[in-house]
Scaffold this motif. Structure first.
Motif, PDB file in Angstrom:
ATOM      1  N   ALA A  46     -32.142 124.632  24.854  1.00  0.00           N
ATOM      2  CA  ALA A  46     -32.333 125.031  26.252  1.00  0.00           C
ATOM      3  C   ALA A  46     -32.095 123.844  27.179  1.00  0.00           C
ATOM      4  O   ALA A  46     -31.452 123.982  28.230  1.00  0.00           O
ATOM      5  CB  ALA A  46     -33.732 125.606  26.455  1.00  0.00           C
ATOM      6  N   GLU A  47     -32.583 122.665  26.796  1.00  0.00           N
ATOM      7  CA  GLU A  47     -32.382 121.469  27.627  1.00  0.00           C
ATOM      8  C   GLU A  47     -30.902 121.127  27.758  1.00  0.00           C
ATOM      9  O   GLU A  47     -30.437 120.751  28.840  1.00  0.00           O
ATOM     10  CB  GLU A  47     -33.152 120.287  27.036  1.00  0.00           C
ATOM     11  CG  GLU A  47     -34.646 120.425  27.193  1.00  0.00           C
ATOM     12  CD  GLU A  47     -35.460 119.414  26.400  1.00  0.00           C
ATOM     13  OE1 GLU A  47     -36.672 119.319  26.644  1.00  0.00           O
ATOM     14  OE2 GLU A  47     -34.885 118.720  25.526  1.00  0.00           O
ATOM     15  N   GLY A  48     -30.145 121.289  26.684  1.00  0.00           N
ATOM     16  CA  GLY A  48     -28.702 121.048  26.747  1.00  0.00           C
ATOM     17  C   GLY A  48     -28.001 122.071  27.615  1.00  0.00           C
ATOM     18  O   GLY A  48     -27.132 121.742  28.429  1.00  0.00           O
ATOM     19  N   PHE A  49     -28.398 123.333  27.473  1.00  0.00           N
ATOM     20  CA  PHE A  49     -27.773 124.407  28.231  1.00  0.00           C
ATOM     21  C   PHE A  49     -28.029 124.246  29.729  1.00  0.00           C
ATOM     22  O   PHE A  49     -27.133 124.449  30.552  1.00  0.00           O
ATOM     23  CB  PHE A  49     -28.291 125.766  27.754  1.00  0.00           C
ATOM     24  CG  PHE A  49     -27.637 126.924  28.443  1.00  0.00           C
ATOM     25  CD1 PHE A  49     -26.320 127.265  28.163  1.00  0.00           C
ATOM     26  CD2 PHE A  49     -28.330 127.677  29.371  1.00  0.00           C
ATOM     27  CE1 PHE A  49     -25.712 128.332  28.809  1.00  0.00           C
ATOM     28  CE2 PHE A  49     -27.732 128.748  30.018  1.00  0.00           C
ATOM     29  CZ  PHE A  49     -26.413 129.071  29.735  1.00  0.00           C
ATOM     30  N   TYR A  50     -29.247 123.884  30.091  1.00  0.00           N
ATOM     31  CA  TYR A  50     -29.626 123.751  31.501  1.00  0.00           C
ATOM     32  C   TYR A  50     -29.576 122.301  31.991  1.00  0.00           C
ATOM     33  O   TYR A  50     -30.188 121.975  33.018  1.00  0.00           O
ATOM     34  CB  TYR A  50     -31.029 124.330  31.725  1.00  0.00           C
ATOM     35  CG  TYR A  50     -31.059 125.836  31.660  1.00  0.00           C
ATOM     36  CD1 TYR A  50     -30.493 126.612  32.669  1.00  0.00           C
ATOM     37  CD2 TYR A  50     -31.644 126.503  30.588  1.00  0.00           C
ATOM     38  CE1 TYR A  50     -30.509 127.994  32.614  1.00  0.00           C
ATOM     39  CE2 TYR A  50     -31.666 127.892  30.520  1.00  0.00           C
ATOM     40  CZ  TYR A  50     -31.099 128.622  31.546  1.00  0.00           C
ATOM     41  OH  TYR A  50     -31.112 129.997  31.489  1.00  0.00           O
ATOM     42  N   ALA A  51     -28.834 121.433  31.320  1.00  0.00           N
ATOM     43  CA  ALA A  51     -28.768 120.001  31.671  1.00  0.00           C
ATOM     44  C   ALA A  51     -28.397 119.767  33.136  1.00  0.00           C
ATOM     45  O   ALA A  51     -28.849 118.794  33.739  1.00  0.00           O
ATOM     46  CB  ALA A  51     -27.790 119.272  30.753  1.00  0.00           C
ATOM     47  N   VAL A  52     -27.614 120.656  33.717  1.00  0.00           N
ATOM     48  CA  VAL A  52     -27.215 120.528  35.123  1.00  0.00           C
ATOM     49  C   VAL A  52     -28.440 120.518  36.054  1.00  0.00           C
ATOM     50  O   VAL A  52     -28.381 119.986  37.153  1.00  0.00           O
ATOM     51  CB  VAL A  52     -26.210 121.642  35.508  1.00  0.00           C
ATOM     52  CG1 VAL A  52     -26.862 123.012  35.494  1.00  0.00           C
ATOM     53  CG2 VAL A  52     -25.572 121.380  36.847  1.00  0.00           C
ATOM     54  N   HIS A  53     -29.556 121.072  35.578  1.00  0.00           N
ATOM     55  CA  HIS A  53     -30.777 121.147  36.388  1.00  0.00           C
ATOM     56  C   HIS A  53     -31.807 120.076  36.005  1.00  0.00           C
ATOM     57  O   HIS A  53     -32.946 120.134  36.456  1.00  0.00           O
ATOM     58  CB  HIS A  53     -31.439 122.521  36.221  1.00  0.00           C
ATOM     59  CG  HIS A  53     -30.595 123.656  36.680  1.00  0.00           C
ATOM     60  ND1 HIS A  53     -30.111 123.768  37.962  1.00  0.00           N
ATOM     61  CD2 HIS A  53     -30.134 124.742  36.013  1.00  0.00           C
ATOM     62  CE1 HIS A  53     -29.390 124.874  38.067  1.00  0.00           C
ATOM     63  NE2 HIS A  53     -29.386 125.479  36.900  1.00  0.00           N
ATOM     64  N   LYS A  54     -31.409 119.096  35.208  1.00  0.00           N
ATOM     65  CA  LYS A  54     -32.345 118.116  34.658  1.00  0.00           C
ATOM     66  C   LYS A  54     -33.207 117.424  35.714  1.00  0.00           C
ATOM     67  O   LYS A  54     -34.386 117.152  35.485  1.00  0.00           O
ATOM     68  CB  LYS A  54     -31.594 117.073  33.830  1.00  0.00           C
ATOM     69  CG  LYS A  54     -32.503 116.200  32.994  1.00  0.00           C
ATOM     70  CD  LYS A  54     -31.696 115.411  31.979  1.00  0.00           C
ATOM     71  CE  LYS A  54     -32.571 114.547  31.119  1.00  0.00           C
ATOM     72  NZ  LYS A  54     -33.356 115.264  30.150  1.00  0.00           N
TER      73      LYS A  54
END
Length: 139
Positions: A46-54
């Motif tokens: 999930a962290e990789g998928f949503y990395a744009v929102h880190k």
């Protein structure tokens, strides 16, 4: 113009047993599932998928939520699939989503909003590749 988009039926919608209704809505709108899998997303995935929102304040809670239970990840194909799916989903906040949209029907709030969909052709290409090797996609 025929195109592909990624859709995710999120843990809140899976828990409510509305997978069939959501897929039915996709098909009624002319979107054909060409790949589909149910999975429990590891938090790291999930962290990789949503990395744009880190850097966003909701990043950790989003990743925790997305890894909290099973999701259904799909590739939808059809004419103007990205826009069609965005229209079907409705506004991110279910309270602001138009009546008849997936989020208005099945979302609880801005965080538990039932579904995800790619927002552009570039994003769709990246998101599809994140979950599906090309050999798993029906032609």
């Amino acid at each position: 113009m025929s195109e592909r988009t990624l859709a995710i039926i999120k843990p809140d919608a899976v828990k409510k047993h509305v997978i069939g209704d959501i897929i039915h809505r996709y098909e009624q709108a002319g979107l054909r599932p060409v790949a589909m899998r149910m999975m429990v997303m590891a938090k790291q995935t999930a962290e990789g998928f949503y990395a744009v929102h880190k850097s966003r304040p909701f990043f950790d809670s989003l990743c925790t939520f997305m890894s909290s239970g099973p999701v259904v990840v799909l590739i939808l194909s059809g004419d103007n699939a990205i826009k069609k799916n965005r229209d079907l989903m409705g506004a991110t906040d279910p309270a602001k989503a138009d009546k008849g949209t997936i989020r208005a029907a099945h979302g609880a709030n801005i965080e538990f909003n039932a579904v995800h969909g790619s927002d552009s052709p570039e994003t769709a290409k990246q998101e599809i590749a994140y979950f599906f090797p090309e050999m798993d996609v029906v032609r």
